[in-house]
Each structure stands twice: as C-alpha cells, then as structure tokens.
Motif scaffolding. Structure first.
Motif, PDB file in Angstrom:
ATOM      1  N   VAL A   1       0.264  -5.647 -11.613  1.00 39.70           N
ATOM      2  CA  VAL A   1      -1.093  -5.636 -11.571  1.00 39.70           C
ATOM      3  C   VAL A   1      -1.447  -5.803 -12.024  1.00 39.70           C
ATOM      4  CG1 VAL A   1      -2.736  -4.644 -10.049  1.00 39.70           C
ATOM      5  CG2 VAL A   1      -1.223  -4.565  -8.839  1.00 39.70           C
TER       6      VAL A   1
ATOM      7  N   TRP B   1       3.982  -1.171 -10.210  1.00 40.76           N
ATOM      8  CA  TRP B   1       3.146  -2.011  -9.239  1.00 40.76           C
ATOM      9  C   TRP B   1       1.699  -2.458  -9.755  1.00 40.76           C
ATOM     10  CZ3 TRP B   1       3.536  -5.042  -6.333  1.00 40.76           C
ATOM     11  CH2 TRP B   1       5.218  -4.911  -4.629  1.00 40.76           C
TER      12      TRP B   1
ATOM     13  N   GLU C   1       8.154   4.120  -8.460  1.00 40.11           N
ATOM     14  CA  GLU C   1       7.594   2.422  -8.453  1.00 40.11           C
ATOM     15  C   GLU C   1       5.855   1.967  -8.639  1.00 40.11           C
ATOM     16  OE1 GLU C   1       8.463   2.948  -3.560  1.00 40.11           O
ATOM     17  OE2 GLU C   1      11.253   2.206  -4.934  1.00 40.11           O
ATOM     18  N   ASN C   2       5.682   3.458  -8.387  1.00 41.74           N
ATOM     19  CA  ASN C   2       3.885   3.540  -8.826  1.00 41.74           C
ATOM     20  C   ASN C   2       3.923   2.503  -9.625  1.00 41.74           C
ATOM     21  OD1 ASN C   2       3.170   4.141  -5.813  1.00 41.74           O
ATOM     22  ND2 ASN C   2       3.598   6.511  -6.236  1.00 41.74           N
TER      23      ASN C   2
END
Length: 119
Positions: free
Chosen positions: A100, A96, A92-93
């Motif tokens: 971004v 993201w 998930e990191n």
C-alpha cells in the motif's frame, strides 16, 4: 462246601501276592517318576511363560513410551503450527502495508509528475 486248602496252594497264592506287590511297587515308582517328570516339565513351561510375559511387558512399556513421545511431539508440532500461522498473519500484514505504501508512493509520484511538471 469248603474245601481244605493245601500248604502248596497257600504258598502259590502267597507268591502270587508277593509278585503282585512287587509289580504294584514298580508301578508306584513309575507313577512317582512320571509325576516328577511332569512337574519338571510344568516348571520349565512356567518359567518360559514368565520369561515371555516379562519380555512382553517390557516391549509393551517400550511401545507405550514411544507412543507418549510421539504424542508429545505431535502436540509440540501443533503448537508450532499455530505460532507459525500467527507469524504468517503478521508477515502478511506488513507485506500489505508495504504494498500500500509503494502504491501510494507511485500514485503520489505520478500525481507530482503530471500536476507539478514545471518544478
């Protein structure tokens, strides 16, 4: 007072006592046979009980082994779930971070197009 006893009466009493003794011997023999039969039946029941006890103990040990195997499998599955949760967090990191970066790239592209259109 006391009456004289004749020899025939004594012989009759003796025969009666011998008959009673023979009956007593027969009854003793029957009791011994009955005891032997009871002992044999008891031994048979005892053997069956011991066999059933051994089977029960074997099945109980099998069930305990299966329970232990399931417990270990559940523990392994829990550990795998914890590991998957950690991996999911890192995935998930990264996602993201990618989103971004894409957003910043799109914002930068829009800014270039709108501010530096003459290039």
């Amino acid at each position: 007072m006391s009456e004289p006893v004749t020899q025939s009466q004594l012989a009759e009493v003796l025969e009666t006592m011998k008959a009673m003794q023979a009956q007593l011997a027969e009854l003793t023999l029957e009791v011994k046979v009955g005891q032997a039969e009871i002992r044999e039946k008891f031994n048979t029941v005892d053997q069956k009980f011991q066999t059933m006890e051994a089977k029960f103990e074997e099945k109980l040990n099998t069930i305990e082994a299966k329970i232990e195997a399931v417990r270990l499998e559940v523990q392994t599955n829990r550990e795998q779930l914890v590991d998957l949760g950690k991996r999911q967090g890192s995935t998930e990191n990264r996602l993201w971070a990618l989103l971004v970066a894409l957003f910043l790239m799109v914002v930068g592209l829009l800014a270039k197009i709108t501010l530096f259109d003459q290039v």
